[in-house]
Design a protein around this motif. Structure first.
Motif, PDB file in Angstrom:
ATOM      1  N   UNK A  54       4.219  -8.401 -17.435  1.00 22.46           N
ATOM      2  CA  UNK A  54       3.040  -7.920 -18.154  1.00 22.46           C
ATOM      3  C   UNK A  54       3.369  -6.614 -18.864  1.00 22.46           C
ATOM      4  N   UNK A  55       2.942  -6.538 -20.106  1.00 18.48           N
ATOM      5  CA  UNK A  55       3.019  -5.287 -20.861  1.00 18.48           C
ATOM      6  C   UNK A  55       1.598  -4.761 -20.989  1.00 18.48           C
ATOM      7  N   UNK A  56       1.355  -3.600 -20.398  1.00 18.56           N
ATOM      8  CA  UNK A  56      -0.004  -3.061 -20.296  1.00 18.56           C
ATOM      9  C   UNK A  56      -0.107  -1.778 -21.106  1.00 18.56           C
ATOM     10  N   UNK A  57      -0.888  -1.779 -22.193  1.00 19.50           N
ATOM     11  CA  UNK A  57      -1.105  -0.544 -22.959  1.00 19.50           C
ATOM     12  C   UNK A  57      -2.234   0.278 -22.333  1.00 19.50           C
ATOM     13  N   UNK A  58      -1.942   1.523 -22.027  1.00 14.22           N
ATOM     14  CA  UNK A  58      -2.908   2.383 -21.348  1.00 14.22           C
ATOM     15  C   UNK A  58      -3.163   3.651 -22.155  1.00 14.22           C
ATOM     16  N   UNK A  59      -4.384   4.101 -22.111  1.00 13.15           N
ATOM     17  CA  UNK A  59      -4.731   5.463 -22.547  1.00 13.15           C
ATOM     18  C   UNK A  59      -5.172   6.227 -21.310  1.00 13.15           C
ATOM     19  N   UNK A  60      -4.590   7.410 -21.103  1.00 13.93           N
ATOM     20  CA  UNK A  60      -5.139   8.214 -20.026  1.00 13.93           C
ATOM     21  C   UNK A  60      -5.531   9.590 -20.564  1.00 13.93           C
ATOM     22  N   UNK A  61      -6.766   9.908 -20.223  1.00 15.96           N
ATOM     23  CA  UNK A  61      -7.397  11.134 -20.705  1.00 15.96           C
ATOM     24  C   UNK A  61      -7.377  12.166 -19.578  1.00 15.96           C
ATOM     25  N   UNK A  62      -6.946  13.380 -19.903  1.00 12.92           N
ATOM     26  CA  UNK A  62      -6.967  14.488 -18.941  1.00 12.92           C
ATOM     27  C   UNK A  62      -8.331  15.151 -19.037  1.00 12.92           C
ATOM     28  N   UNK A  63      -9.086  15.083 -17.932  1.00  6.19           N
ATOM     29  CA  UNK A  63     -10.420  15.688 -17.875  1.00  6.19           C
ATOM     30  C   UNK A  63     -10.384  16.936 -16.994  1.00  6.19           C
ATOM     31  N   UNK A  64     -10.997  18.000 -17.474  1.00  6.88           N
ATOM     32  CA  UNK A  64     -11.141  19.234 -16.694  1.00  6.88           C
ATOM     33  C   UNK A  64     -12.524  19.263 -16.063  1.00  6.88           C
ATOM     34  N   UNK A  65     -12.582  19.560 -14.763  1.00  8.94           N
ATOM     35  CA  UNK A  65     -13.870  19.667 -14.078  1.00  8.94           C
ATOM     36  C   UNK A  65     -14.416  21.068 -14.274  1.00  8.94           C
ATOM     37  N   UNK A  66     -15.538  21.145 -14.963  1.00  9.62           N
ATOM     38  CA  UNK A  66     -16.212  22.413 -15.210  1.00  9.62           C
ATOM     39  C   UNK A  66     -17.627  22.287 -14.680  1.00  9.62           C
ATOM     40  N   UNK A  67     -17.859  22.818 -13.452  1.00 12.62           N
ATOM     41  CA  UNK A  67     -19.137  22.627 -12.751  1.00 12.62           C
ATOM     42  C   UNK A  67     -19.362  21.119 -12.608  1.00 12.62           C
ATOM     43  N   UNK A  68     -20.485  20.622 -13.150  1.00 13.93           N
ATOM     44  CA  UNK A  68     -20.779  19.198 -13.062  1.00 13.93           C
ATOM     45  C   UNK A  68     -20.363  18.452 -14.328  1.00 13.93           C
ATOM     46  N   UNK A  69     -19.601  19.098 -15.153  1.00 12.35           N
ATOM     47  CA  UNK A  69     -19.229  18.511 -16.438  1.00 12.35           C
ATOM     48  C   UNK A  69     -17.734  18.206 -16.486  1.00 12.35           C
ATOM     49  N   UNK A  70     -17.399  17.075 -17.120  1.00 10.07           N
ATOM     50  CA  UNK A  70     -16.016  16.706 -17.367  1.00 10.07           C
ATOM     51  C   UNK A  70     -15.685  17.005 -18.825  1.00 10.07           C
ATOM     52  N   UNK A  71     -14.640  17.792 -19.022  1.00 14.63           N
ATOM     53  CA  UNK A  71     -14.249  18.160 -20.380  1.00 14.63           C
ATOM     54  C   UNK A  71     -12.928  17.471 -20.712  1.00 14.63           C
ATOM     55  N   UNK A  72     -12.938  16.456 -21.601  1.00 18.45           N
ATOM     56  CA  UNK A  72     -11.680  15.828 -22.002  1.00 18.45           C
ATOM     57  C   UNK A  72     -10.881  16.767 -22.895  1.00 18.45           C
ATOM     58  N   UNK A  73      -9.610  16.980 -22.538  1.00 21.75           N
ATOM     59  CA  UNK A  73      -8.805  17.928 -23.303  1.00 21.75           C
ATOM     60  C   UNK A  73      -7.643  17.271 -24.043  1.00 21.75           C
ATOM     61  N   UNK A  74      -7.206  16.096 -23.588  1.00 22.95           N
ATOM     62  CA  UNK A  74      -6.085  15.433 -24.265  1.00 22.95           C
ATOM     63  C   UNK A  74      -6.054  13.974 -23.856  1.00 22.95           C
ATOM     64  N   UNK A  75      -5.452  13.153 -24.731  1.00 23.93           N
ATOM     65  CA  UNK A  75      -5.293  11.724 -24.452  1.00 23.93           C
ATOM     66  C   UNK A  75      -3.842  11.334 -24.732  1.00 23.93           C
ATOM     67  N   UNK A  76      -3.235  10.683 -23.760  1.00 20.78           N
ATOM     68  CA  UNK A  76      -1.845  10.235 -23.883  1.00 20.78           C
ATOM     69  C   UNK A  76      -1.822   8.711 -23.836  1.00 20.78           C
TER      70      UNK A  76
END
Length: 485
Positions: free
Chosen positions: A359-381
């Protein structure tokens, strides 16, 4: 961690097991039932018939016999009942004319009441007597010819011919002056034989439509998970040969509550690989498009994503752990906890190869920063993972294993500037090898319990992978028997 990936991984292995009007659809699952398998089914059918045919009541038989001097004697046999049928020898054959089941040398036990009466000028009163009798039928021969076709996605069973013949019969009277009338009762042998032949034939003719209705009522889809169903409609006509019965099933997955329809997958030639043991009851072949359809259903349902929020080295989920890998991340968000949000960006490319599934699986993974109750996406690889898997049947469970072959990475977008991708790749390689794959394989090693079908399940199954096909060769046995193995 990785909570949503495992239903798909289990489904990936689960599809190894499943194998239910002439159609132009293609069958992506084929089931080849060998002579050994047909013998097994025939024995089950006969065992069921032995119990369901009895007790079988026969019509009353009356006969008038003229005896010199005495005159006309009226004889009546009533409450004639076949109480037991025992089959000792039977065969099943397949061919162009259909499926032939032949029973020879069976026995049957009957019970009945007898009565006679007559008047004669020698006596001023009517003379009568009565009692009971047992009947032993020897050499009961039965022949059935059945046809099997597809009708609107189901199997249709029809009776072409049915015959029954009694070779020998013996009658023993009880009660009254039975010793005196035994020879008179023997005159009924022919009528009793004909009555048994007619009653058994009629009962069998009534049973086949009932069996056909059971086949017609089989589901055309099987629920696999809360979002996926398997199309198990039969396509094309069954193929009968001197050695097997071959059935084709659609076998593709589709989303629940969605009308099943044909998907335009290209299919290669039928699987030709044989199992190591040629005397297995059934061979089930699944085309790789079955896996592709399952993958498509999960992707369209947006189920192929998961959140990584726990790892053995928890420092990898804090910006401090990335201080020397992505300095700008730590500078902007010092000592902040992180999540890695992984999702499949397009349906995986699945291929069945020699003794493995790749299987060849294409993935995107997003780095999220936890800021209080909020998730801040900062980059996508973006990542493309090349992996392979294998499966085996262990005991009564289907288990498997996944292996990482290779992967590539590239920065898709970033709110914190460019990354040194070679450093990121080293971290992700470690995480894949030490966290994600071991966790997945731990789950897969426990396996899935193979489903039971009316008290029967697979026994001594073998799994083979060849060009585009997964092949399962197996015997079938009662669950109770398997538990003792």
């Amino acid at each position: 961690m990785a909570r949503s990936i495992f239903p798909f991984l289990l489904l990936f292995l689960f599809t190894y097991y499943y194998t239910g009007v002439q159609s132009h659809e293609e069958g992506y699952v084929t089931a080849e039932i060998s002579n050994k398998g047909l013998e097994f089914l025939k024995d089950l059918l006969i065992e069921k018939a032995e119990s369901s045919l009895v007790p079988l009541e026969l019509p009353k038989i009356e006969k008038s016999v003229k005896i010199p001097i005495i005159g006309s004697v009226q004889m009546v046999l009533s409450n004639i009942t076949i109480e037991k049928i025992h089959v000792t020898s039977s065969t099943v054959k397949t061919g162009d004319t259909g499926i032939l089941i032949d029973v020879s040398g069976a026995t049957a036990n009957l019970s009945m009441n007898w009565k006679y009466s007559y008047s004669t000028w020698l006596l001023p009163i009517s003379v009568s007597d009565k009692g009971s009798a047992t009947v032993q039928v020897e050499g009961l021969d039965i022949g059935l010819t059945l046809s099997l076709n597809t009708l609107q996605g189901s199997l249709k069973l029809s009776l072409l011919e049915c015959g029954c013949y009694v070779n020998n019969i013996s009658i023993k009277l009880n009660g009254g002056a039975s010793w005196l009338y035994q020879r008179l009762i023997d005159a009924f042998e022919g009528k009793i034989s004909s009555s048994v032949e007619d009653a058994v034939s009629k009962k069998l003719k009534e049973a086949i439509p009932k069996l056909d209705s059971v086949l017609q009522s089989l589901p055309k889809e099987v629920s696999v998970t809360d979002i996926a169903e398997l199309n198990v409609t039969f396509v094309d006509e069954p193929e009968l040969s001197g050695s097997s019965l071959d059935l084709q099933i659609n076998g593709l997955f589709y989303a629940k509550n969605e009308v099943a329809h044909s998907k335009h997958y290209h299919k290669m030639l039928k699987a030709s690989d044989s199992c190591n043991e040629a005397d297995k009851m059934v061979k089930i072949s699944l085309h790789e498009n079955v896996l592709k359809s399952a993958s498509s259903v999960y992707f369209e349902a947006n189920k192929m994503h998961w959140m990584v929020d726990e790892v053995p080295d928890q420092s990898l989920l804090n910006t401090a752990g990335w201080r020397f890998i992505v300095p700008q991340l730590y500078k902007k968000y010092p000592n902040r906890d992180m999540n890695l949000n992984l999702s499949v960006s397009s349906p995986p490319i699945i291929e069945v190869e020699n003794q493995r599934i790749s299987a060849i699986i294409p993935l995107d993974f997003v780095i999220d920063i936890l800021d209080a109750d909020e998730l801040i996406p900062v980059a996508c690889i973006s990542m493309v993972i090349s992996s392979s898997g294998s499966a085996e049947i262990s005991g009564h469970a289907l288990a498997g294993n996944l292996k990482l072959n290779d992967f590539t990475m590239s920065l898709k977008w970033s709110n914190i500037g460019d990354f040194h991708m070679h450093l990121i790749q080293t971290v992700m390689s470690t995480m894949l090898k030490t966290v994600i794959l071991p966790f997945a394989n731990l789950k897969l090693s426990k396996g899935l319990q193979l489903p039971v079908f009316h008290g029967y399940e697979l026994q001594y199954a073998q799994i083979l992978c060849t060009d585009s096909w997964i092949v399962i060769c197996s015997d079938v046995a009662p669950v109770e028997q398997l538990r003792l193995v």
